[in-house]
Design a protein around this motif. Structure first.
Motif, short mmCIF file in Angstrom:
data_model
loop_
_atom_site.label_atom_id
_atom_site.label_comp_id
_atom_site.label_asym_id
_atom_site.label_seq_id
_atom_site.Cartn_x
_atom_site.Cartn_y
_atom_site.Cartn_z
N GLY A 53 0.74 -1.17 -0.08
CA GLY A 53 0.04 0.05 -0.05
C GLY A 53 0.94 1.19 0.07
O GLY A 53 0.49 2.17 -0.76
N THR A 54 1.83 1.15 0.66
CA THR A 54 2.69 2.48 0.89
C THR A 54 3.18 2.95 -0.50
O THR A 54 2.97 4.12 -0.98
CB THR A 54 3.85 2.40 1.74
OG1 THR A 54 3.39 1.77 3.03
CG2 THR A 54 4.57 3.82 2.23
N TYR A 57 0.10 4.17 -2.70
CA TYR A 57 -0.41 5.55 -2.47
C TYR A 57 0.66 6.49 -2.73
O TYR A 57 0.46 7.51 -3.11
CB TYR A 57 -0.85 5.58 -0.93
CG TYR A 57 -1.84 4.72 -0.71
CD1 TYR A 57 -3.04 5.10 -1.37
CD2 TYR A 57 -1.85 3.68 0.15
CE1 TYR A 57 -4.12 4.26 -1.02
CE2 TYR A 57 -2.86 2.78 0.27
CZ TYR A 57 -4.14 3.13 -0.28
OH TYR A 57 -5.08 2.29 -0.15
N LEU A 58 2.02 6.30 -2.68
CA LEU A 58 2.94 7.09 -3.28
C LEU A 58 2.69 7.02 -4.95
O LEU A 58 2.71 8.44 -5.32
CB LEU A 58 4.30 6.60 -3.09
CG LEU A 58 4.84 6.64 -1.79
CD1 LEU A 58 6.32 5.89 -1.67
CD2 LEU A 58 5.10 8.14 -1.18
N GLU A 59 2.41 6.40 -5.39
CA GLU A 59 2.02 6.11 -6.89
C GLU A 59 0.84 7.12 -7.08
O GLU A 59 0.77 7.93 -8.03
CB GLU A 59 2.13 4.94 -7.39
CG GLU A 59 3.34 4.40 -7.48
CD GLU A 59 3.31 2.64 -7.43
OE1 GLU A 59 4.50 1.96 -7.79
OE2 GLU A 59 2.43 2.18 -7.23
N PHE A 60 -0.27 6.70 -6.42
CA PHE A 60 -1.38 7.67 -6.26
C PHE A 60 -1.24 9.14 -6.14
O PHE A 60 -1.85 9.97 -6.97
CB PHE A 60 -2.27 7.03 -5.34
CG PHE A 60 -3.77 7.85 -5.45
CD1 PHE A 60 -4.67 7.52 -6.40
CD2 PHE A 60 -4.20 8.63 -4.45
CE1 PHE A 60 -6.00 8.11 -6.57
CE2 PHE A 60 -5.28 9.44 -4.81
CZ PHE A 60 -6.27 8.98 -5.71
N GLU A 61 -0.34 9.56 -5.19
CA GLU A 61 -0.08 10.91 -4.86
C GLU A 61 0.59 11.46 -6.27
O GLU A 61 0.25 12.63 -6.64
CB GLU A 61 0.95 10.81 -3.73
CG GLU A 61 1.11 12.31 -3.07
CD GLU A 61 2.29 11.94 -2.06
OE1 GLU A 61 3.11 11.47 -2.13
OE2 GLU A 61 1.91 12.99 -0.79
N ALA A 62 1.46 10.52 -6.82
CA ALA A 62 2.12 11.18 -7.88
C ALA A 62 1.08 11.36 -9.26
O ALA A 62 1.55 12.46 -10.03
CB ALA A 62 3.20 10.30 -8.55
N ASP A 90 5.44 4.59 10.76
CA ASP A 90 5.50 5.60 10.08
C ASP A 90 4.52 5.27 8.49
O ASP A 90 3.75 6.09 8.03
CB ASP A 90 6.72 5.78 9.41
CG ASP A 90 7.59 6.41 10.57
OD1 ASP A 90 6.96 7.04 11.54
OD2 ASP A 90 8.72 6.91 10.22
N ASP A 91 4.62 4.05 8.11
CA ASP A 91 3.90 3.78 6.95
C ASP A 91 2.55 3.64 7.22
O ASP A 91 1.68 4.35 6.34
CB ASP A 91 4.35 2.28 6.18
CG ASP A 91 5.56 2.63 5.76
OD1 ASP A 91 6.37 3.55 5.83
OD2 ASP A 91 6.05 1.21 5.09
N HIS A 92 1.87 3.19 8.24
CA HIS A 92 0.77 3.24 8.86
C HIS A 92 0.12 4.73 8.73
O HIS A 92 -1.05 4.86 8.18
CB HIS A 92 0.38 2.51 10.01
CG HIS A 92 0.99 1.03 10.08
ND1 HIS A 92 0.95 0.28 11.10
CD2 HIS A 92 1.32 0.27 9.07
CE1 HIS A 92 1.54 -0.89 10.93
NE2 HIS A 92 1.60 -1.03 9.60
N ARG A 93 0.84 5.52 9.40
CA ARG A 93 0.26 6.91 9.46
C ARG A 93 0.34 7.56 7.94
O ARG A 93 -0.65 8.14 8.06
CB ARG A 93 1.16 7.82 10.36
CG ARG A 93 1.13 7.51 11.72
CD ARG A 93 2.38 8.03 12.76
NE ARG A 93 2.72 9.37 12.46
CZ ARG A 93 2.26 10.24 13.44
NH1 ARG A 93 1.54 10.14 14.15
NH2 ARG A 93 2.63 11.56 13.10
N TYR A 508 10.78 -2.28 5.14
CA TYR A 508 11.51 -1.52 4.34
C TYR A 508 10.45 -1.42 2.84
O TYR A 508 11.34 -1.09 1.67
CB TYR A 508 12.68 -1.76 3.98
CG TYR A 508 13.61 -1.62 5.23
CD1 TYR A 508 14.06 -0.41 5.53
CD2 TYR A 508 13.94 -2.64 6.31
CE1 TYR A 508 14.73 -0.23 6.96
CE2 TYR A 508 14.71 -2.46 7.55
CZ TYR A 508 14.95 -1.24 7.64
OH TYR A 508 15.48 -0.88 8.94
N ARG A 509 9.39 -1.98 2.90
CA ARG A 509 8.67 -1.78 1.39
C ARG A 509 8.54 -0.52 0.68
O ARG A 509 8.26 -0.37 -0.15
CB ARG A 509 7.29 -2.65 1.71
CG ARG A 509 7.18 -4.07 1.69
CD ARG A 509 7.77 -4.53 0.41
NE ARG A 509 7.57 -6.15 0.35
CZ ARG A 509 6.59 -6.78 0.00
NH1 ARG A 509 5.44 -5.84 -0.12
NH2 ARG A 509 6.45 -8.12 0.01
#
Ligand code: MIC
Ligand code: SF4
Length: 656
Positions: A53-54, A57-62, A90-93, A508-509
């Motif tokens: 997911g992390t 969501y980084l990709e979605f953000e981009a 951190d990832d969860h947040r 570290y995903r």
């Protein structure tokens, strides 16, 4: 003959349709329903879990899309719940803040495994679902067209984009008879793996039907559709019928029920018959889910560890049966037993029914409602230990113990073996516990957090910890590609080989540079260093390269290490799609025997790539002049992605 809109014309127009074909027809936005051709589907629902997911969501953000455009998108936290160090938290947040801002529901850690919770609370018959997890087909247990996808595909679908697959063939499994006492849905899953193998479902959707299917409850059906992933199938699906209706009503969601069945004259490419009356308890031996034999044939194997749980077998129904077997008994001192309930609903209902006490009193250790040992997040077996697991995968090293001997079994076989200390056919126990599905489940959605209202979304801050690094992006594919053959591997290489998981690595995903140190660790620990030194490189694989998980990290990390092409005898569907999404060229041998002509360390070159993309024929040459014909057939969209350097760049260029 097929009309451009994909609807059959002429004689075929009157042909009956399978369940999957009906859902595809209703969601088709591009292409024709011809097996093997690319089709584009409208996606109603998406799910992500935290290990993929992390990145998603980084990709979605981009992509810069403010709000998800699906009917429903849910972000689950279930894989990375150990939180040893700040990384997971951190990832969860980050995921929670993305969900709040962009319109997704957020299922808190502890609420359960994504597939179990989605089935209980959100899945709807007749809808399309994609998830950044390969066991998303669990939703097929209630008649959804549910598929595993790469994180980037899920990000695109969240933004309202189309999801592309090749139109699958249709297989049908006709079930007759009734499961006998102590024989279970898991044994059906293992039996079909024995028949078809881990490659047998590639390119197909498997529909389950026949009179025997009507006797199976939704959790049993979901066990079967879940493990269809191990067959390499695009997905698996059951009809939506009275059993589905009763399940949805018991979940307080009777309104979500719609009936769904195939037409009587639907046409299948293959029909397989399984007689439930004669089926016996099965077990998959190390290290592949299709190494299936009768449980009874291994009765002299001593057991060290038993794990009950995972998205395959952790429903209330499964665990009640386990409790019935363990009630009033004690497990062997030499056996270590764990229980990870599939969801908070399952756990609280077990507690309410006093069944949890029966399991714990017998000597089980209670773990979280999460993936846990299934993905090597703790509870690894002892050295060379024999571990019986109710899970779906037993790939080498996945348990966290390299020489662990993992067998896959039903919850009944697991419980029976914990009691005796040997692999035990549960039918030797006497009378099977009598378990029926509850009329009402305990409904408590308090661990699912709703997103911020649209008008407040702007004020939601996205929380990114230091473990979250940028996602690597590919380079546009030129006309020639040169590089060293940095790794040559054999058949059935799994994504767990390419990018292992487990408690050391999984945190570290969202940090590809760190993750890259572990790429191919089980196969060849010197790979990352060699690949980095080589600069641009190629990998050669055997049959079914990339089977297993949907993790796009198995493409993104090799990309980061310089891999630009993978040449294999054949690829698993999800992994091939992830390679293209990352901008890595996946090609297959024209003649699989040419695989033997290549050696690790060879300097290779592929020329006239642009022409090859059009004709489907490529030529690989080594430094001594040996020429090997390769093939690769790509749709216009895939060619576009490869030319652009991956899906992110392609989407950006399209302005979508
Ligand atoms: C798995 O079972 O291998 C996983 C972990 O759920 C993966 C997803 C991942 O690697 O994060 C999957 O099946 O897709
Ligand atoms: Fe989680 Fe295991 Fe299911 Fe993957 S297979 S989603 S790790 S429980």
């Amino acid at each position: 003959m097929i009309l451009p809109c994909g609807r059959p014309k002429g004689k075929e127009a009157n042909m009956g349709l399978t369940i999957a074909q009906k859902i595809i027809r209703d969601h088709l936005v591009e292409g024709e329903m011809v097996p093997g051709r690319e089709i584009g589907l409208r996606i109603d629902q998406t799910l992500t879990q935290d290990a993929t997911g992390t990145m998603a969501y980084l990709e979605f953000e981009a992509m810069g899309i403010p709000r998800v455009r699906t009917e429903l998108s849910v972000a689950y936290i279930d894989h990375n719940t150990l939180q040893s160090g700040f990384m997971n938290a951190d990832d969860h947040r980050f995921i929670q803040s993305m969900a709040k801002k962009h319109g997704l529901k957020f299922s808190r850690p502890g609420n359960g495994i994504c597939h179990q919770v989605h089935l209980e609370r959100f899945g709807k018959p007749g809808k399309t679902l994609i998830g950044s997890d390969s066991h998303t087909p669990t939703g097929g247990g209630i008649g959804m067209l549910a598929m595993g996808a790469g994180g980037l595909d899920v990000a695109v679908a969240m933004g309202g984009g189309t999801y592309y697959i090749n139109m699958p063939k249709m297989f049908k499994v006709e079930l007759t008879g009734h499961l006998q006492p102590f024989v279970t849905a898991k044994d059906i899953s293992l039996e079909i793996l024995r028949i078809l193998s881990v490659k047998g479902g590639v390119g197909a959707i498997i529909e389950w039907g026949g009179p025997g299917a009507k006797t199976l409850s939704v959790p049993e059906r979901a066990t079967i559709t879940n493990m269809g992933t191990e067959l390499g199938a695009t997905t698996s699906i059951f009809p939506s019928d009275e059993v589905t209706k009763a399940f949805l009503e018991a979940e307080g969601r009777g309104r979500d029920y719609v009936p769904l069945a195939s037409d009587p004259d639907a046409v299948y490419d293959r029909i397989i018959h399984i007689d439930l009356d004669t089926l016996t308890p099965k077990i998959a031996c190390p290290h592949s889910p299709d190494k299936v034999v009768d449980v009874a044939s291994l009765s002299d194997v001593k057991v060290d560890q038993v794990c009950i749980g995972s998205c395959t077998n952790s429903s209330f129904y499964d665990l009640l049966k386990v409790a019935g077997i363990l009630k009033g008994k004690t497990i062997q001192p030499s056996v270590s037993l764990s229980l990870s309930p599939g969801s908070k609903q399952v756990l609280t209902m077990l507690a309410d029914a006093d069944a949890l006490t029966d399991i714990l009193s017998a000597g089980a250790r209670l773990l979280e409602c999460a993936c846990g040992p299934c993905i090597g997040m703790g509870f690894s077996p002892n050295s060379a230990g024999v571990s019986l697991r109710t899970f779906n995968r037993n790939f080498e090293g996945r348990s966290g113990t390299k020489d662990g001997q993992v067998y896959l079994v039903s919850p009944e076989t697991a419980a029976a073996s914990a009691l005796t200390g040997y692999i035990t056919d549960p039918r030797t126990l006497g009378e099977a516990p009598d378990v029926t599905m509850p009329e009402a489940f305990r409904i408590d959605d308090s661990a699912v957090i709703d997103p911020a209202p649209v008008e407040e979304a702007d004020q939601v801050e996205i929380l990114k910890g230091p473990n979250i690094k940028e996602c690597p992006v590919g380079d546009p594919l030129g006309d020639s590609l040169e590089g060293e053959l940095v790794l040559k591997v054999g058949d059935n290489i799994t994504t767990d080989h390419i990018m292992p998981a487990g408690s050391k690595i999984l945190p570290y995903r969202s940090n590809v540079p760190h993750l890259s140190q572990y790429c191919f660790e089980v196969v060849d620990p010197s790979f990352p260093e060699r690949a980095k030194a080589a600069g641009r490189s190629l990998i050669v694989g055997g049959e079914n390269y990339g089977q297993g998980s949907s993790r796009e990290h198995a493409a993104l990390v090799p990309l980061y290490l310089g891999v630009r092409a993978v040449v294999a005898k054949s690829f698993a569907r999800l992994h091939a799609a992830n390679l293209i999404n990352a901008g890595i060229l996946p090609l297959t041998f024209e003649d699989p025997a040419d695989y033997d002509k290549l050696s690790q360390g060879d300097q290779l070159q592929i020329t006239h790539i642009q022409e090859g993309l059009e004709t489907g024929s490529f030529l690989l040459e080594d430094a001594s002049g040996v020429k090997i014909p390769l093939k690769g057939s790509f749709t216009e969209r895939q060619k576009g992605m490869l030319r652009a350097g991956g899906l992110l760049k392609y989407v950006a260029a399209q302005g979508k």
